[in-house]
Design a protein around this motif. Structure first.
Motif, PDB file in Angstrom:
ATOM      1  N   TYR A 151       0.808  -1.223   0.000  1.00 53.61           N
ATOM      2  CA  TYR A 151       0.000   0.000   0.000  1.00 53.61           C
ATOM      3  C   TYR A 151       0.845   1.278   0.000  1.00 53.61           C
ATOM      4  CZ  TYR A 151      -3.984  -3.007   0.796  1.00 53.61           C
ATOM      5  OH  TYR A 151      -4.942  -3.974   0.651  1.00 53.61           O
ATOM      6  N   CYS A 248      -9.026  -2.598  -4.838  1.00 52.76           N
ATOM      7  CA  CYS A 248      -8.638  -2.315  -3.456  1.00 52.76           C
ATOM      8  C   CYS A 248      -8.380  -0.827  -3.219  1.00 52.76           C
ATOM      9  CB  CYS A 248      -7.435  -3.151  -3.032  1.00 52.76           C
ATOM     10  SG  CYS A 248      -7.620  -3.682  -1.303  1.00 52.76           S
ATOM     11  N   CYS A 315     -13.403  -5.578  -3.726  1.00 53.67           N
ATOM     12  CA  CYS A 315     -12.158  -6.118  -3.176  1.00 53.67           C
ATOM     13  C   CYS A 315     -12.348  -6.259  -1.657  1.00 53.67           C
ATOM     14  CB  CYS A 315     -10.974  -5.245  -3.584  1.00 53.67           C
ATOM     15  SG  CYS A 315      -9.411  -6.145  -3.568  1.00 53.67           S
ATOM     16  N   CYS A 316     -11.295  -5.978  -0.901  1.00 50.58           N
ATOM     17  CA  CYS A 316     -11.324  -6.309   0.524  1.00 50.58           C
ATOM     18  C   CYS A 316     -12.549  -5.757   1.250  1.00 50.58           C
ATOM     19  CB  CYS A 316     -10.052  -5.813   1.187  1.00 50.58           C
ATOM     20  SG  CYS A 316      -8.608  -6.683   0.521  1.00 50.58           S
TER      21      CYS A 316
HETATM   22 ZN   LIG Z   1      -8.247  -5.799  -1.573  1.00 49.51          ZN
END
Ligand SMILES: [Zn+2]
Length: 332
Positions: A151, A248, A315-316
């Protein structure tokens, strides 16, 4: 080349009616079901400890309307498995297993579809026999490091394209030979890794195409600070890349990212944002819940479609509920 890269995704999208549904978060969904993934292998740990659960989550996403499911290989690397004491052979077998599990889920789904079609009382809307693609996930070098650089995109000044190509090479080769329909390079944090993927695809005669998807925390650049436009242009220049996109990333940044990508690519655009929460690598937890409900998330989908995207998922921290809502919006 044994396939025509550019037509694979376009044909698929045509069969799907122009837009396709991607699945939702895999790792976070495994966790929601009780899996302990607090490990350098993250969700790839479940390839060893709970393959049945992975298969179940894939199946849940198919039943929620996903046309594409993404394998549990995001943080599965030969280097990571070797560090756990597994042999080269066992490590490669686990990579293949991630694709086999997804294929099993697709087979089960198809057999349930045939049964459902004989029983009108079943939810025929979702249980439709439709083309389903399996995308073999490849997470970044930063994901393997599991130190937050996934990230930050910060690999240090000494990082080279060659190093990253060497890091990903065997894994990509094994996944490409496992029966997946395409590779999903996901959560790509910087330009150098995008370049490494593009060169690998060209140099290694990888027999299946790929999408390359980036993450951003400001709607302008990818997380490293490299220009998103430059990153998309790198993917655009590679013939084996059949879609480019964003994953994400908080939903609020997606529309402007699609609009800028559209300026430099004619390829289909894939978007699968996270739930809007932020992962804190120090706390190892998701923080700053923006309170975005599945309905709110989905209210963006039509804007994203108008801005020029054609593949949509989550995503997450998104779940089968999110995907079901996306499916409903797109197919209504
Ligand atoms: Zn993700």
């Amino acid at each position: 080349m044994t396939f025509c890269s550019s037509s694979l995704m376009l044909d698929f999208l045509r069969k799907c009616g122009g837009v396709a549904v991607v699945d939702g978060g895999l790792a976070t969904e495994l966790e929601r079901h009780g899996a302990d993934i607090n490990d350098p292998l993250w969700s790839a740990k479940c390839l060893i400890s709970s393959p049945q659960l992975i298969r179940q989550v894939h199946l849940d996403y198919l039943k929620a309307g996903a046309d594409i499911i993404i394998t549990a290989s995001y943080q599965a690397t030969i280097q990571g498995f070797r560090a756990k004491g597994l042999s080269q052979y066992e490590s490669e077998a686990l990579l293949k297993k991630s694709v086999y599990i997804a294929r099993e889920a697709r087979d089960i789904y198809y057999s349930e579809c045939s049964k459902a079609s004989q029983n009108v009382a079943d939810n025929a809307k979702i249980l439709l026999h439709r083309p389903i693609f399996i995308a073999a996930s490849v997470g970044s070098y930063g994901a393997y490091l599991a130190d937050g650089s996934e990230y930050s995109g910060n690999y240090g000044d000494a990082m080279t394209i060659k190093f990253l190509k060497d890091f990903h090479r065997r894994r990509v080769q094994v996944l490409a030979e496992s029966g997946a329909d395409l590779i999903a390079f996901e959560t790509t944090p910087n330009k150098v890794e995008a370049q490494a993927y593009a060169e690998l695809l060209d140099e290694e005669d990888i027999k299946i195409p790929a999408w390359v998807s980036f993450n951003s925390k400001d709607g302008i650049n990818v997380v490293s600070g490299n220009s998103f436009l430059e990153c998309v242009s790198i993917a655009e220049a590679c013939k084996k890349v059949v879609a480019v996109g964003i994953n994400c990333t908080p939903p609020r940044f997606i529309q402007e990212l699609i609009s800028s990508a559209r300026k430099v690519t004619t390829k289909p655009i894939v978007v699968y944002p996270n739930s809007g929460e932020r992962y804190d690598p120090d706390l190892k937890d998701w923080v700053e819940n923006t309170g975005l409900s599945d309905e709110d998330f989905v209210s963006y989908v039509n804007n994203w479609r108008e801005a020029g995207a054609s593949l949509f998922g989550g995503c997450c921290r998104t779940t089968p509920k999110t995907i079901r809502a996306i499916h409903r919006t797109l197919r209504s």
